[in-house]
Design a protein around this motif. Sequence first.
Motif, PDB file in Angstrom:
ATOM      1  N   ILE A   8     -35.432 -22.324   3.126  1.00 21.25           N
ATOM      2  CA  ILE A   8     -36.772 -21.809   3.369  1.00 21.25           C
ATOM      3  C   ILE A   8     -36.768 -20.294   3.388  1.00 21.25           C
ATOM      4  O   ILE A   8     -37.687 -19.652   2.918  1.00 21.25           O
ATOM      5  N   GLY A   9     -35.757 -19.688   3.964  1.00 12.68           N
ATOM      6  CA  GLY A   9     -35.714 -18.243   3.928  1.00 12.68           C
ATOM      7  C   GLY A   9     -35.596 -17.610   5.293  1.00 12.68           C
ATOM      8  O   GLY A   9     -35.491 -18.297   6.285  1.00 12.68           O
ATOM      9  N   ASN A  10     -35.685 -16.266   5.391  1.00 13.79           N
ATOM     10  CA  ASN A  10     -35.420 -15.554   6.645  1.00 13.79           C
ATOM     11  C   ASN A  10     -36.638 -14.857   7.192  1.00 13.79           C
ATOM     12  O   ASN A  10     -37.386 -14.288   6.483  1.00 13.79           O
ATOM     13  N   ASN A  11     -36.775 -14.878   8.469  1.00 10.25           N
ATOM     14  CA  ASN A  11     -37.906 -14.216   9.079  1.00 10.25           C
ATOM     15  C   ASN A  11     -37.510 -13.253  10.134  1.00 10.25           C
ATOM     16  O   ASN A  11     -38.264 -13.009  10.998  1.00 10.25           O
ATOM     17  N   GLU A  12     -36.492 -12.758  10.280  1.00 12.55           N
ATOM     18  CA  GLU A  12     -36.282 -12.098  11.519  1.00 12.55           C
ATOM     19  C   GLU A  12     -35.638 -10.764  11.397  1.00 12.55           C
ATOM     20  O   GLU A  12     -35.419 -10.296  10.314  1.00 12.55           O
ATOM     21  N   ALA A  13     -35.352 -10.201  12.559  1.00 12.71           N
ATOM     22  CA  ALA A  13     -34.612  -8.986  12.531  1.00 12.71           C
ATOM     23  C   ALA A  13     -33.828  -8.774  13.762  1.00 12.71           C
ATOM     24  O   ALA A  13     -33.170  -7.796  13.834  1.00 12.71           O
ATOM     25  N   ALA A  14     -33.874  -9.582  14.762  1.00 12.53           N
ATOM     26  CA  ALA A  14     -33.151  -9.157  15.915  1.00 12.53           C
ATOM     27  C   ALA A  14     -32.411 -10.178  16.714  1.00 12.53           C
ATOM     28  O   ALA A  14     -31.228 -10.100  16.761  1.00 12.53           O
ATOM     29  N   ASN A  15     -33.036 -11.106  17.421  1.00 13.77           N
ATOM     30  CA  ASN A  15     -32.214 -11.865  18.345  1.00 13.77           C
ATOM     31  C   ASN A  15     -32.568 -13.326  18.449  1.00 13.77           C
ATOM     32  O   ASN A  15     -32.179 -14.122  17.623  1.00 13.77           O
ATOM     33  N   GLN A  49     -28.342  -7.013   7.402  1.00 15.78           N
ATOM     34  CA  GLN A  49     -28.806  -5.625   7.455  1.00 15.78           C
ATOM     35  C   GLN A  49     -27.794  -4.682   6.806  1.00 15.78           C
ATOM     36  O   GLN A  49     -27.536  -3.585   7.284  1.00 15.78           O
ATOM     37  N   GLY A  50     -27.175  -5.142   5.726  1.00  9.77           N
ATOM     38  CA  GLY A  50     -26.219  -4.320   4.999  1.00  9.77           C
ATOM     39  C   GLY A  50     -24.823  -4.308   5.572  1.00  9.77           C
ATOM     40  O   GLY A  50     -23.915  -3.734   4.970  1.00  9.77           O
ATOM     41  N   ASN A  51     -24.612  -4.938   6.729  1.00  6.83           N
ATOM     42  CA  ASN A  51     -23.298  -4.979   7.360  1.00  6.83           C
ATOM     43  C   ASN A  51     -22.589  -6.279   6.991  1.00  6.83           C
ATOM     44  O   ASN A  51     -23.177  -7.362   7.051  1.00  6.83           O
ATOM     45  N   ALA A  52     -21.308  -6.189   6.617  1.00  5.86           N
ATOM     46  CA  ALA A  52     -20.537  -7.375   6.266  1.00  5.86           C
ATOM     47  C   ALA A  52     -20.479  -8.326   7.450  1.00  5.86           C
ATOM     48  O   ALA A  52     -20.161  -7.928   8.578  1.00  5.86           O
ATOM     49  N   GLY A 373     -38.384   0.724  17.573  1.00  9.69           N
ATOM     50  CA  GLY A 373     -37.150   0.853  16.804  1.00  9.69           C
ATOM     51  C   GLY A 373     -35.940   0.457  17.618  1.00  9.69           C
ATOM     52  O   GLY A 373     -35.741   0.936  18.738  1.00  9.69           O
ATOM     53  N   ILE A 374     -35.109  -0.402  17.041  1.00 10.32           N
ATOM     54  CA  ILE A 374     -33.929  -0.896  17.752  1.00 10.32           C
ATOM     55  C   ILE A 374     -32.760   0.076  17.598  1.00 10.32           C
ATOM     56  O   ILE A 374     -32.554   0.658  16.527  1.00 10.32           O
ATOM     57  N   ILE A 375     -31.994   0.233  18.676  1.00  8.48           N
ATOM     58  CA  ILE A 375     -30.740   0.988  18.662  1.00  8.48           C
ATOM     59  C   ILE A 375     -29.689   0.130  19.351  1.00  8.48           C
ATOM     60  O   ILE A 375     -29.919  -0.391  20.440  1.00  8.48           O
ATOM     61  N   ASP A 376     -28.521  -0.012  18.731  1.00 13.07           N
ATOM     62  CA  ASP A 376     -27.448  -0.791  19.343  1.00 13.07           C
ATOM     63  C   ASP A 376     -26.152  -0.015  19.273  1.00 13.07           C
ATOM     64  O   ASP A 376     -26.059   1.029  18.620  1.00 13.07           O
ATOM     65  N   GLY A 377     -25.148  -0.558  19.941  1.00 15.67           N
ATOM     66  CA  GLY A 377     -23.818   0.007  19.867  1.00 15.67           C
ATOM     67  C   GLY A 377     -23.079  -0.557  18.672  1.00 15.67           C
ATOM     68  O   GLY A 377     -23.682  -1.044  17.712  1.00 15.67           O
ATOM     69  N   THR A 378     -21.766  -0.515  18.722  1.00 17.44           N
ATOM     70  CA  THR A 378     -20.937  -1.002  17.624  1.00 17.44           C
ATOM     71  C   THR A 378     -20.097  -2.177  18.109  1.00 17.44           C
ATOM     72  O   THR A 378     -20.120  -2.536  19.279  1.00 17.44           O
ATOM     73  N   THR A 385     -28.819  -4.132  12.776  1.00 13.42           N
ATOM     74  CA  THR A 385     -29.489  -2.861  12.529  1.00 13.42           C
ATOM     75  C   THR A 385     -28.498  -1.852  11.990  1.00 13.42           C
ATOM     76  O   THR A 385     -27.287  -1.936  12.254  1.00 13.42           O
ATOM     77  N   LYS A 386     -29.002  -0.885  11.247  1.00 13.29           N
ATOM     78  CA  LYS A 386     -28.177   0.230  10.804  1.00 13.29           C
ATOM     79  C   LYS A 386     -28.064   1.298  11.886  1.00 13.29           C
ATOM     80  O   LYS A 386     -27.209   2.179  11.798  1.00 13.29           O
ATOM     81  N   MET A 387     -28.926   1.228  12.878  1.00 12.84           N
ATOM     82  CA  MET A 387     -28.940   2.228  13.947  1.00 12.84           C
ATOM     83  C   MET A 387     -27.937   1.829  15.028  1.00 12.84           C
ATOM     84  O   MET A 387     -28.288   1.286  16.077  1.00 12.84           O
ATOM     85  N   ARG A 388     -26.656   2.099  14.752  1.00 13.47           N
ATOM     86  CA  ARG A 388     -25.581   1.765  15.689  1.00 13.47           C
ATOM     87  C   ARG A 388     -24.923   3.048  16.164  1.00 13.47           C
ATOM     88  O   ARG A 388     -24.573   3.911  15.352  1.00 13.47           O
TER      89      ARG A 388
END
Length: 687
Positions: A8-15, A49-52, A373-378, A385-388
Motif C-alpha cells: 500500500i505504501g508509506n505515510n509517515e515520518a516519525a514514530n 530518510q536517506g539513512n541506510a 521540525g524534528i531534531i534527534d541525536g545519533t 530525520t536528517k537533522m541529527r
Amino acid sequence: MGCVAHLIGNNEAANVHLLRMRSFIALTVAFIGIAQASGEQRNDKILIQGNAAGMQTEEIDATGTAHVEYSYNDRGRGDHITATWKLDAAGVPTEYEGHGNDYMKAPIEEQFEVKDGKARWKNRSEHGERAVTAEAFYVPANPPPEFAGVLARALLKAPGHKLSLLPAGEGSIEESAKVSVDGASGKVELIQYRITGLGFTPQSIWLDHDGKTAASVSSWFSIIPAEYEPAIAQLQAAQQEADNVWSGRLAHQLAHVPKGDLVIRNARLFDPGDLSVTAGISVLIRGDRIVRVRPDADIKPSADAEIIDAHGRFLMPGLWDNHQHFSDVEGALDLANGVTSARDMANDTDNFLKRVARFDEGNELGPRVLKAGIIDGTGEFAGPTKMRIDSAEQAIRDVDWYADHDYVQIKIYSSVKPELVPIIADRAHARGLRVSGHVPAFMSARQFVEGGADEIQHLNFIELNFLFPEVKETRNRDRFIKVAEHAREFTPDKPEVREFITFLKQHHTVLDPTVSIFEGLFCGDPAVVTPGLEDIVRRFPPQVRRVMLSGALDVPKGKEAAYHEAFPAMLRLLKALYDAGITIIPGTDALAGYTLHHELELYVRAGIAPAEVLRMATLTPALVMGVNKDRGVIAAGKLADVVLIEGDPTQNISDINKIATVIKGGKIYDPAAVEKALGVAPRQVSQ
C-alpha cells in the motif's frame, strides 16, 4: 509492519505512526522486484530518510522458486522476513510461505497455495479459501517489499492490466513516465508504473525494460539497488510530478468555489469560547473570510449569493489535529473529516514543504498546516530525520534552519543528549519557536520541562516520569511495555502523581496525549481492527482494511491483568490532568481524520464533557499556537473554516463522525465525495 503495508505504501515520518500501521508506515512504503533469470541474485539497500537501514536479498533457484530475505532496523524495531514463492505462467503466485517478525517484533507465519481449483491462505489475522476459475493474485499479509514487483509484472501480463486480488479487491496498473538514469553500465531508461487498488491513492513502482523492478522510492522509505541510489532524487521528482497531477485533478474537482458571497442559514452555532449552542444563526462568508455572524433575520443575502440551508444542523469551527505526519493521503482524509487545521510533527525537509504549499494554493486537498521540525541525536535508535546532532553547534544550526523555513515549533526526539535540550530550547525560544517532543532517553519528563520544553508528546511519557530512573532507556519498546506493566499503579490520588501534575500546571506545560495509540497497543490482540475504528474500517478499500489492525503488544504470561488495566488507568490520568488545568490539545499520530474523531470520543470516555472536548479540538490549539486571530471560533474577520454536522456532538460526541459539509477558506467540500474519490464506501445512515 505488515506486508500489505508495503504494497500500500508509506505515510509517515516519525514514530508510533509506524508501529500502529501496519497502519501507516503503510501508505507509501515500497516495492522491489525480483530477478527473472533462474539462479540470479541481487541485493537491495533499504534507506529511511536517506539513512541506510537494512537490506533485501533475492534469489531464484533452479526450480523457479523465489527465496527472499528482508530486514531493517528503525529505532530498534523493524521487519525481518524470509519468504519463498512460486508463480504460474501468468506471473501469479501459486504458493507462498513467509516467516519472521513484523515491525514490532511479533512473530509471522503465513502460507498460501492454489490447489484443486481452490486458493487457501492463513496468517495471523486471516484464514480463508476461495474457488478460483480465473487468475487471482494473493497479496500476503507480511511479505517482503519485493512482492509488489511480482504484482506489477503480473498486472502487466493480465488482460486489460487488471487482476482480482485475494483476499479481496482488484488491482490495475498503468505506465506513467520514463526517466533516463545512470546505471552500472551507462544510461538506463526506467519506467514508472502506478498501481491502483492497494490503497487510497495510486502507488508508484519503477521497472526497467526487462521487467525487473528498479526501485521504489519515497521521501520516507526507499528500496533500491546500489547502482541506482544516486538517482533517488531524480526518481522521486518524476514520481511526485505524477502524484501532483492526480492530486491536483482531485482538488479542483472536489472544491466548490462560490461565485459571490456564501451564506449559511438556519444553523445551530457552537461557540468554543463559552460553549454555547445558538439556533437560528446565519454566517456570511466573502472570499476566504467570515464577514458577519448574526441571527437569520439580521442577514439579507445579496441576489447572487450562494445559500446553504443548514436545516438546523450543528455548525462549528473546523477541527484541529495537532499530531500528524503528512504524505499522500492525509490531507484529503482530513478534509473529509472536518479537519481544517493541523500540525505536522516530523517530516522530510523537501517534499513536505512543497506539499504544504500545494495545500495553501488549492492544488492538493489538505488543511492549513503548522510545521514542527524534528531534531534527534545519533546512533542505533536515531529517528527518521536528517537533522541529527551531537553538539551544541549542530543543535543551533538545525534550529536556525527550521526557523528560517517558517517552522513554528521544534520537536526534540528520543536520542538527543539530555545536556543539549536546554541549548535547543533556548535557541528555539530566541527564534520565536515553541519546543516539544518525546522525553529523550536518560532524562525524566520533569527534567525535560525544566530544560525548556513547552509541551510533551504522548501520554506515556507522563507515565514514564514516575518510573524514572528505574526506566531510563526509552528509545526502545520499553517506553510502551513498562507503561503497560505499571500504568495502573500511578493513580491520581498518589502524592507523586498529584505533585507532578502541579509541577506541569505551574510550568504551563501543554500535553499532546495521542491516547488512541495506547488503546490499540494495550488491547491484547494485534489481529483485531484498531479499536474505535471498526465501523469506519468496513468502508475502506479491501486492501486498506487489512492493514488497519491494532498492532497490539504481545502480552507476557502473568501480565494479563496489568495490560488490561493499563489503558483505563491512562484515561483516569488524562482526566486528572484536565481537572488540574493542564492544557490538552488532541492529536492522532495515526490514520488521519477518522482517528481524531475517536481520540475525542476517548476524552469523553475519560470523563471530560463533550463541549469541553470540542473546545480542545478548535479554540484551544489556536490559542496554543498563537493563531487565534484567524482561527478557533466562528466570528467576523476569522478565516472561513467551518463544519456542518448532523446531530449535536455537545450532547453525543459520536455525532462528530456525521459531518455533512466542510468549508475551508470559503471553499465548499462534500465529505462523501472526497471519500468516494479515495475508494471509501458511503456511510450507512440509519432511518
